[in-house]
Design an enzyme around this catalytic site. Sequence first.
Site, mmCIF file in Angstrom:
data_model
loop_
_atom_site.group_PDB
_atom_site.id
_atom_site.type_symbol
_atom_site.label_atom_id
_atom_site.label_comp_id
_atom_site.label_asym_id
_atom_site.label_seq_id
_atom_site.Cartn_x
_atom_site.Cartn_y
_atom_site.Cartn_z
ATOM 1 N N ASP A 90 11.465 87.002 7.908
ATOM 2 C CA ASP A 90 10.402 86.332 7.845
ATOM 3 C C ASP A 90 10.441 84.829 7.752
ATOM 4 O OD1 ASP A 90 11.312 85.820 5.329
ATOM 5 O OD2 ASP A 90 10.133 86.912 4.077
ATOM 6 N N SER A 91 9.439 83.998 7.709
ATOM 7 C CA SER A 91 9.408 82.642 8.035
ATOM 8 C C SER A 91 9.665 81.582 6.828
ATOM 9 C CB SER A 91 7.906 82.156 8.448
ATOM 10 O OG SER A 91 7.033 82.228 7.605
ATOM 11 N N GLY A 92 9.642 82.367 5.387
ATOM 12 C CA GLY A 92 9.722 81.285 4.426
ATOM 13 C C GLY A 92 8.243 80.737 3.920
ATOM 14 N N ASP A 144 4.508 79.711 8.741
ATOM 15 C CA ASP A 144 3.059 79.519 8.608
ATOM 16 C C ASP A 144 2.730 78.923 7.380
ATOM 17 O OD1 ASP A 144 4.321 81.649 7.342
ATOM 18 O OD2 ASP A 144 2.109 82.876 7.470
ATOM 19 N N GLY A 221 -1.491 86.578 4.999
ATOM 20 C CA GLY A 221 -2.402 86.144 4.316
ATOM 21 C C GLY A 221 -3.478 87.025 3.705
ATOM 22 N N ASP A 271 5.524 95.861 6.042
ATOM 23 C CA ASP A 271 6.570 95.800 5.178
ATOM 24 C C ASP A 271 6.119 95.502 3.865
ATOM 25 O OD1 ASP A 271 7.402 92.731 3.914
ATOM 26 O OD2 ASP A 271 6.072 92.628 5.725
ATOM 27 N N CYS A 309 9.282 117.301 -0.363
ATOM 28 C CA CYS A 309 10.010 116.141 0.034
ATOM 29 C C CYS A 309 11.404 116.545 0.394
ATOM 30 C CB CYS A 309 10.112 115.013 -0.805
ATOM 31 S SG CYS A 309 11.331 113.582 -0.773
ATOM 32 N N CYS A 311 14.379 114.436 0.871
ATOM 33 C CA CYS A 311 15.087 113.605 0.565
ATOM 34 C C CYS A 311 16.558 113.819 -0.223
ATOM 35 C CB CYS A 311 14.478 112.331 -0.053
ATOM 36 S SG CYS A 311 14.222 112.430 -1.871
ATOM 37 N N CYS A 314 15.526 114.732 -3.852
ATOM 38 C CA CYS A 314 14.649 116.079 -4.120
ATOM 39 C C CYS A 314 15.584 117.312 -3.747
ATOM 40 C CB CYS A 314 13.654 115.611 -3.290
ATOM 41 S SG CYS A 314 12.257 114.600 -3.840
ATOM 42 N N HIS A 340 14.570 107.832 -2.830
ATOM 43 C CA HIS A 340 13.181 108.960 -2.773
ATOM 44 C C HIS A 340 11.992 108.128 -2.343
ATOM 45 C CE1 HIS A 340 9.958 111.818 -3.607
ATOM 46 N NE2 HIS A 340 9.259 110.560 -4.183
#
Length: 374
Positions: A90-92, A144, A221, A271, A309, A311, A314, A340
């Site tokens: 990311d940009s910070g 940004d 934003g 994300d 699930c 995973c 599980c 999980h």
Amino acid sequence: MKFHIDNIDGNARACTIKTAHSTIQTPVFMPVGTAGSVKSLDAKDMSEELGAKIILGNTYHLYLRPGDKTIKHFGGLHGFTKFPNSFLTDSGGFQAFSLSANSKPDLNGIKFKSHIDGSMHYFTPKSVLDIGYNLNSDIMMILDDLVALPATRERVKLSIQRTTAWAKEAINYHLQKRDIGIGVKQNIFAIIQGGTDEEFRKISANELCEMEDYDGFAIGGLSVGEANQQMYDTVEFTIPFMPQVKPRYLMGVGTPEDLVENVERGIDMFDCVMPTRNARNGTLFTSFGKLNIKAAKFKLDDDPIDKECDCYTCKNYSRGYINHLFRSRELTYFRLASLHNLHYYLKLMKQMREAILKNRFQEFKKEFYAKRGK
């Protein structure tokens, strides 16, 4: 980067993104590895156990510790962390927002005080890219200016003016660097701002998307204080101004419901810290909604966290055992719970992709909500 649209169902898209390090099938959720590590998990967990093709690293935190030059010494993020697949950094800008007491944006960038030692630093469109080159991330977000909502129209207007100016500076700098062999295999995304104001979102989207050398575009934003429906409406309004032939990324979102709603509107990439943060706090995601594993009622529960699930957690452990680990504050809890929750998120994205490819996304959405009693 190579980008291909595999199918469109309504507005929902199934796409394929190829970077220098992996092939990413969308819709995709990117686990957050703030300091080069998804908390409690290592590169083998991420790549082999979870099959993640891309994770997010945080420019602000990696710049402060251990330092982007240190990471470059080890061969960038891939050499340093041993995660073989793609990184997005990311940009910070979000950290400037979330640590606003320690930061101050101006016309040329963002001045901030380190939360670690109080030292002063200054991020500019160029310096953020220089950090990204050292990190060797596959996708770099530009600097940004993000504002909390609600905000005055004057502050939102200033935000998009700064973001556009910084985007022009960033893309020109990136193209110059490529001409001398730097960042040739790295990609750069611009970030559309504008709060929930349709007029400002349109202006920001049009100004940024005119810069055709960007490899993709993000909506930033949002999920910063507005109501969920406002977020959905803003995404729905903004997407038609974004190019169809490039990835669309909604930053910092969100709940499973947010993912479904925004995939339906045409978002490809997401994300959020929610799956891992909630795991650490005892909240686990299941096909039927959230589960608070610290509750005493799970002490003698033989069932897995989620019967649907598959995973690692599980398949091997009961709710009773996970409840015990949490209440005992055993470190093993954090790994098993994080595995999980991230598996749930990544599987949800795969299920949506399969539904889009089969032109049955609306049926999937109805089933998704029906399991939650909604």
